[in-house]
Design a protein around this motif. Structure first.
Motif, PDB file in Angstrom:
ATOM      1  N   ILE A 187      -4.102  13.517  -1.555  1.00 35.01           N
ATOM      2  CA  ILE A 187      -3.444  12.597  -0.816  1.00 35.01           C
ATOM      3  C   ILE A 187      -3.957  12.968   0.463  1.00 35.01           C
ATOM      4  O   ILE A 187      -3.687  14.121   1.112  1.00 35.01           O
ATOM      5  N   PHE A 188      -4.222  11.763   1.351  1.00 32.21           N
ATOM      6  CA  PHE A 188      -4.670  12.062   2.610  1.00 32.21           C
ATOM      7  C   PHE A 188      -3.940  11.164   3.681  1.00 32.21           C
ATOM      8  O   PHE A 188      -3.773  10.086   3.461  1.00 32.21           O
ATOM      9  N   VAL A 189      -3.417  11.827   4.905  1.00 35.39           N
ATOM     10  CA  VAL A 189      -2.668  11.086   5.954  1.00 35.39           C
ATOM     11  C   VAL A 189      -3.819  10.669   7.001  1.00 35.39           C
ATOM     12  O   VAL A 189      -4.793  11.348   7.346  1.00 35.39           O
ATOM     13  N   LEU A 208      -2.489   7.712   2.875  1.00 36.42           N
ATOM     14  CA  LEU A 208      -1.235   7.437   3.433  1.00 36.42           C
ATOM     15  C   LEU A 208      -1.399   6.857   4.978  1.00 36.42           C
ATOM     16  O   LEU A 208      -1.764   7.627   5.615  1.00 36.42           O
ATOM     17  N   LEU A 209      -0.759   5.656   5.101  1.00 38.87           N
ATOM     18  CA  LEU A 209      -0.869   5.154   6.449  1.00 38.87           C
ATOM     19  C   LEU A 209       0.257   4.778   7.020  1.00 38.87           C
ATOM     20  O   LEU A 209       1.300   4.105   6.197  1.00 38.87           O
ATOM     21  N   LEU A 250      -5.438  18.336  -3.417  1.00 36.42           N
ATOM     22  CA  LEU A 250      -5.741  18.640  -2.044  1.00 36.42           C
ATOM     23  C   LEU A 250      -4.732  17.607  -1.231  1.00 36.42           C
ATOM     24  O   LEU A 250      -4.829  16.412  -1.534  1.00 36.42           O
ATOM     25  N   LEU A 251      -4.222  18.294  -0.052  1.00 36.68           N
ATOM     26  CA  LEU A 251      -3.443  17.445   0.797  1.00 36.68           C
ATOM     27  C   LEU A 251      -4.038  17.382   2.273  1.00 36.68           C
ATOM     28  O   LEU A 251      -4.150  18.770   2.902  1.00 36.68           O
ATOM     29  N   THR A 296       5.981  14.460   6.025  1.00 33.43           N
ATOM     30  CA  THR A 296       7.195  15.342   5.401  1.00 33.43           C
ATOM     31  C   THR A 296       6.992  14.965   3.845  1.00 33.43           C
ATOM     32  O   THR A 296       7.242  15.834   3.269  1.00 33.43           O
ATOM     33  N   LEU A 297       6.295  13.718   3.426  1.00 31.07           N
ATOM     34  CA  LEU A 297       6.034  13.462   2.161  1.00 31.07           C
ATOM     35  C   LEU A 297       4.818  14.716   1.558  1.00 31.07           C
ATOM     36  O   LEU A 297       4.940  15.207   0.369  1.00 31.07           O
ATOM     37  N   LEU A 298       3.899  14.917   2.472  1.00 30.16           N
ATOM     38  CA  LEU A 298       2.694  16.212   1.907  1.00 30.16           C
ATOM     39  C   LEU A 298       3.545  17.234   1.669  1.00 30.16           C
ATOM     40  O   LEU A 298       3.289  17.894   1.056  1.00 30.16           O
TER      41      LEU A 298
END
Ligand SMILES: Nc1ncnc2c1ncn2[C@@H]1O[C@H](COP(=O)(O)OP(=O)(O)OP(=O)(O)O)[C@@H](O)[C@H]1O
Ligand SMILES: [Mg+2]
Length: 342
Positions: free
Chosen positions: A191-193, A36-37, A158-159, A46-48
């Motif tokens: 998902i990783f930011v 997520l960029l 995994l977040l 927020t999404l996580l």
């Protein structure tokens, strides 16, 4: 044990009425890593939080794990591992205690627990810190403890919220490689930011670019970089040269000469190109002067003035010209390309 994630019409509005996330649809396949960029404040955390179960979507939104509606399932029953921006370590436990916490809760026997903790600490290169209190760690060390803790329980999902930002460049690169390998081998859906575009392109099987509470484009790293659907995505990911000129007779005319422009309608145009789509070439048809040169180690980034209305960024791996020198540029086929809509 690998879990696809689906968000359906998931929006999130704060109590004061701030809309942090517009109703959003998103699918992450089983075992896939999604990066997520997006700029600060665009809604990534927020999404996580919605996926984790730390926040509930606005009415009408629903979160599915493996096709099952988990919208009402609290965080502790979702089998998610999380690393948040603030690390959120347990201050009363030492490093090993933090990493082993989830295993203890899950009643993993002490012997196996110790072995798994040791493996995680070794992977994060913090073995020697096992019995250190977490308030005696540096930011990068805390970040690694948080990662080890999240991975120790081998979660289905995994977040990671900017998991590598506090690390130095070398360690970051090493952990990036190990993390990528681990996510693949364990088939964890992740998902990783990140703020780091390079990291998003390198680690993500797909990348989602967010802007102001919306996902603007989701695609493979290649699609995001080479076929951005909007001007925002084009300019947010990587360096983009914007060239203002006039297309006539198949040529794109610029202040310093011209570039080929096949398939672009005649008339005034703004076309785009990436630095690596241009090269220094003595027989090039576009001339400009080197305004600045930045040595990056493996290559040199050059800023060329006078070729277009705005300075153009080009990179070279050969001996770099010096500021003031006049150079000629040539473009790859298909470059420059028309910009997508704003
Ligand atoms: N408690 C709150 N009340 C009102 N608005 C909030 C609150 N917490 C966050 N916001 C707003 O929600 C929006 C999304 O925040 P979020 O934390 O998801 O952004 P982000 O993309 O993770 O940003 P960053 O990259 O800086 O971490 C922001 O505009 C933020 O100001
Ligand atoms: Mg955030």
């Amino acid at each position: 044990m690998t879990t696809p994630i689906r968000l359906q019409a998931c929006g999130f509005t704060h109590a004061d009425g701030t809309c942090a996330l517009q109703p959003t649809d998103l699918s992450v396949e089983a075992g896939e890593t999604l990066a997520l960029l997006g700029p600060s404040g665009c809604g990534k955390t927020t999404l996580l939080r919605l996926v984790a179960g730390l926040a509930r979507p606005d009415p009408g939104g629903c979160v599915l794990f493996d096709g099952r509606d988990v919208t009402d399932l609290p965080v502790e029953r979702r089998n998610v591992g999380m690393v948040f921006q603030s690390y959120a370590l347990f201050p009363n436990l030492d490093v090993a205690g933090n990493v082993g916490y989830g295993l203890k809760i899950r009643r993993v026997p002490p012997g196996e627990r110790a072995a798994r903790v040791a493996r995680m600490l070794a992977m994060m290169r913090i073995q020697e810190l096992a019995h250190r209190r977490v308030d005696q760690l540096s930011g990068g060390q805390k970040q690694r403890v948080a990662l080890a803790r999240a991975l120790a329980v081998e979660p289905a999902v995994l977040l990671l919220d900017e998991p590598l930002t506090a690390l130095d460049a070398k360690l970051r690169e090493q952990l990036r490689v190990e993390l990528a390998g681990l996510l693949r081998s364990l088939r964890i859906t992740a998902i990783f930011v990140t703020h780091d575009q390079g990291e998003a392109l390198a680690l993500g099987d797909r990348v989602a670019v967010m802007r102001a509470g919306r996902i603007e484009q989701v695609g493979s790293p290649h699609e995001i970089y080479h076929r951005p659907r909007t001007r925002f995505v084009a300019s947010f990911v990587g360096i983009l040269n914007l060239l203002e000129g006039e297309v006539a007779d198949g040529l794109f005319r610029l202040p310093g000469g011209s570039l080929p422009a096949s398939g672009v309608a005649p008339g005034p145009a703004v076309l785009a190109c990436r630095p690596e789509q241009l090269r220094l070439d003595p027989s090039g048809t576009l001339a400009g002067r080197i305004a600045a040169a930045f040595f990056l180690g493996d290559r040199t980034r050059l800023v060329v003035e006078g070729a277009a209305a705005q300075p153009i960024v080009v990179e070279t791996v050969a001996a770099a010209p010096r500021p003031g020198e006049v150079v000629r540029l040539a473009a790859e086929p298909g470059c420059p390309w028309p910009l997508p809509p704003a």
